[in-house]
Design an enzyme around this catalytic site. Structure first.
Site, PDB file in Angstrom:
ATOM      1  N   LEU A 142     -61.458 -43.611  79.732  1.00  0.00           N
ATOM      2  CA  LEU A 142     -61.890 -42.439  78.476  1.00  0.00           C
ATOM      3  C   LEU A 142     -63.379 -42.579  78.982  1.00  0.00           C
ATOM      4  O   LEU A 142     -63.973 -42.732  80.098  1.00  0.00           O
ATOM      5  CB  LEU A 142     -61.707 -43.935  77.088  1.00  0.00           C
ATOM      6  CG  LEU A 142     -60.529 -44.025  77.173  1.00  0.00           C
ATOM      7  CD1 LEU A 142     -60.645 -45.699  75.275  1.00  0.00           C
ATOM      8  CD2 LEU A 142     -59.778 -43.415  76.217  1.00  0.00           C
ATOM      9  N   ASP A 143     -63.994 -41.937  78.073  1.00  0.00           N
ATOM     10  CA  ASP A 143     -65.142 -41.355  77.880  1.00  0.00           C
ATOM     11  C   ASP A 143     -66.328 -42.261  77.790  1.00  0.00           C
ATOM     12  O   ASP A 143     -65.292 -43.245  77.212  1.00  0.00           O
ATOM     13  CB  ASP A 143     -65.844 -40.133  77.791  1.00  0.00           C
ATOM     14  CG  ASP A 143     -65.401 -39.141  77.569  1.00  0.00           C
ATOM     15  OD1 ASP A 143     -64.858 -38.748  78.597  1.00  0.00           O
ATOM     16  OD2 ASP A 143     -65.013 -37.819  77.049  1.00  0.00           O
ATOM     17  N   ARG A 144     -67.462 -42.786  78.683  1.00  0.00           N
ATOM     18  CA  ARG A 144     -68.064 -43.965  78.014  1.00  0.00           C
ATOM     19  C   ARG A 144     -68.343 -43.898  76.806  1.00  0.00           C
ATOM     20  O   ARG A 144     -68.486 -45.238  75.711  1.00  0.00           O
ATOM     21  CB  ARG A 144     -69.233 -43.583  78.893  1.00  0.00           C
ATOM     22  CG  ARG A 144     -70.570 -45.119  78.881  1.00  0.00           C
ATOM     23  CD  ARG A 144     -71.540 -44.859  79.872  1.00  0.00           C
ATOM     24  NE  ARG A 144     -72.707 -43.676  79.327  1.00  0.00           N
ATOM     25  CZ  ARG A 144     -73.399 -43.265  78.989  1.00  0.00           C
ATOM     26  NH1 ARG A 144     -73.421 -44.326  77.551  1.00  0.00           N
ATOM     27  NH2 ARG A 144     -74.256 -42.269  77.591  1.00  0.00           N
ATOM     28  N   THR A 146     -66.905 -43.156  74.471  1.00  0.00           N
ATOM     29  CA  THR A 146     -65.537 -43.860  73.550  1.00  0.00           C
ATOM     30  C   THR A 146     -65.236 -44.546  73.424  1.00  0.00           C
ATOM     31  O   THR A 146     -64.929 -45.178  74.392  1.00  0.00           O
ATOM     32  CB  THR A 146     -64.643 -42.350  74.250  1.00  0.00           C
ATOM     33  OG1 THR A 146     -64.637 -41.547  74.192  1.00  0.00           O
ATOM     34  CG2 THR A 146     -62.927 -43.040  73.203  1.00  0.00           C
ATOM     35  N   ARG A 248     -62.998 -33.050  71.801  1.00  0.00           N
ATOM     36  CA  ARG A 248     -64.023 -32.808  71.737  1.00  0.00           C
ATOM     37  C   ARG A 248     -63.488 -31.434  71.605  1.00  0.00           C
ATOM     38  O   ARG A 248     -64.990 -30.618  70.661  1.00  0.00           O
ATOM     39  CB  ARG A 248     -64.915 -33.610  73.243  1.00  0.00           C
ATOM     40  CG  ARG A 248     -64.857 -35.278  72.714  1.00  0.00           C
ATOM     41  CD  ARG A 248     -65.322 -35.371  73.287  1.00  0.00           C
ATOM     42  NE  ARG A 248     -67.507 -35.768  73.777  1.00  0.00           N
ATOM     43  CZ  ARG A 248     -68.233 -35.310  74.600  1.00  0.00           C
ATOM     44  NH1 ARG A 248     -67.234 -36.021  75.277  1.00  0.00           N
ATOM     45  NH2 ARG A 248     -69.013 -34.987  74.910  1.00  0.00           N
TER      46      ARG A 248
END
Length: 334
Positions: A142-144, A146, A248
């Site tokens: 996951l993105d940081r 998120t 996104r």
């Protein structure tokens, strides 16, 4: 890479002013070339930069080259100059645990893997500190910024099975997101091919009908609301493919950008202008939140041990609830 970078020591004890970033190859990467493995872990760097780092020498018991095929448990380190590392969350809430799986509810702001900016404040580092070296390994990313559910494998076989499930799209994923504006329809669908990298920002993605890979996301409006006289909506997002930054960029393409998104938000210049250092005051007015409003809320997949389908859910976190209810959270660097 500058000449100074080439002078970084690559053997012996880490010199003062340097830090060793350790990597332990996970089972689902078995057989990958080393340069591809590191490129997956450090996406902001080009493949050429990655190969240069490898050729200058990694810290390892064995000689490694860009074409070395990695295997589970291979340990090596990259030495780099130490820098002040931003604070990251230290809590690691456990949603589920058995002999095969560890499911975590990752807080926003915690990166999964070490990177140029984050060496110790990562999910993998916390896992090893709390539970030991080989307790569990993340099966996806996951993105940081998120928040939400992260599945980790606890055995070699579990990691392999989970890796195949995520690649083959046998994992059903749902996200909650807060977007700008009121979508007119209760459900909408974005089918727009995504290509990785732009000329200026490698970690960004773009919609590209020629070079992009098929990418589809279905969106459902759960609630429309107004805050400070401006329209927003809570969405449930169903990604049918698994591209980087898919939700996104698809929301941006649909005209309803994710609240707090510095890269694909309402102003496409925000990433260039504000990401290098602390955000300037006027940025907060437009970004609304210190992190992008995306939460991994639901996962469902066949259990790697039993084959029976398991399901996990995570509620919308407090900072996003506060935003919807008109309360202001603390503004920290995104």
């Amino acid at each position: 890479m500058s000449e100074k970078s080439a002078e970084i020591p690559t053997s012996g004890e880490a010199a003062e002013g340097y830090v060793d970033i350790e990597y332990v190859v996970e089972p689902n990467y078995a057989g990958w070339r080393l340069d591809r493995y590191l490129n997956e872990k450090i996406r902001r760097l080009s493949l050429a930069r990655i190969r240069g780092i490898i050729q200058r020498g990694l810290i390892c018991e064995h000689r490694l080259t860009p074409s070395t095929l990695v295997y589970p448990g291979l340990i090596f380190s990259i030495r780099r100059r130490a820098s002040d590392e931003p604070d990251t969350p230290t809590e690691l809430p456990i949603a589920f645990q058995d002999d095969w799986l560890l499911v975590l509810d990752k807080p926003a702001g915690l990166p999964i893997h070490p990177s140029a900016r984050y060496q110790t404040g990562t999910l993998t580092t916390l896992l090893r500190e709390r539970f030991g070296e080989h307790f569990a390994e993340p099966a996806h990313r996951l993105d940081r910024e998120t928040s939400g559910l992260v599945v980790c494998g606890r055995t070699t076989e579990s990691c392999r099975v989970l890796g195949r499930l995520f690649v083959s799209r046998d994992v059903h994923k749902e996200y909650l997101a807060i977007c700008e504006g009121h979508p007119p329809e209760d459900t909408f669908f974005v089918d727009a091919p995504i290509a990785e990298g732009t000329a200026l920002i490698r970690i960004a993605v773009r919609i590209d009908a020629v070079q992009g890979k098929e990418s589809r996301t279905r969106f459902q409006v759960l609630q429309r609301f107004t805050r400070d006289g401006e329209p927003f909506a809570l969405l449930r997002c169903y990604p049918e493919t698994g591209r980087q930054h898919q939700i996104r960029i698809h929301l941006h393409a649909a005209g309803f950008p994710l609240v707090g998104d510095k890269m694909y938000g309402p102003d496409p210049g925000y990433f260039d202008r504000f990401s290098k250092h602390c955000l300037e005051p006027e940025a907060w007015v437009r970004l609304r939140l210190p992190r992008h409003a995306l939460h991994a809320a639901h996962l469902s997949f066949p259990h790697p041990g039993t084959g029976e389908r398991v399901t996990f859910d995570s509620p919308l976190p407090g900072d996003l609830v506060d935003f919807m209810e008109g309360r202001n959270g603390e503004k920290t660097q995104g």
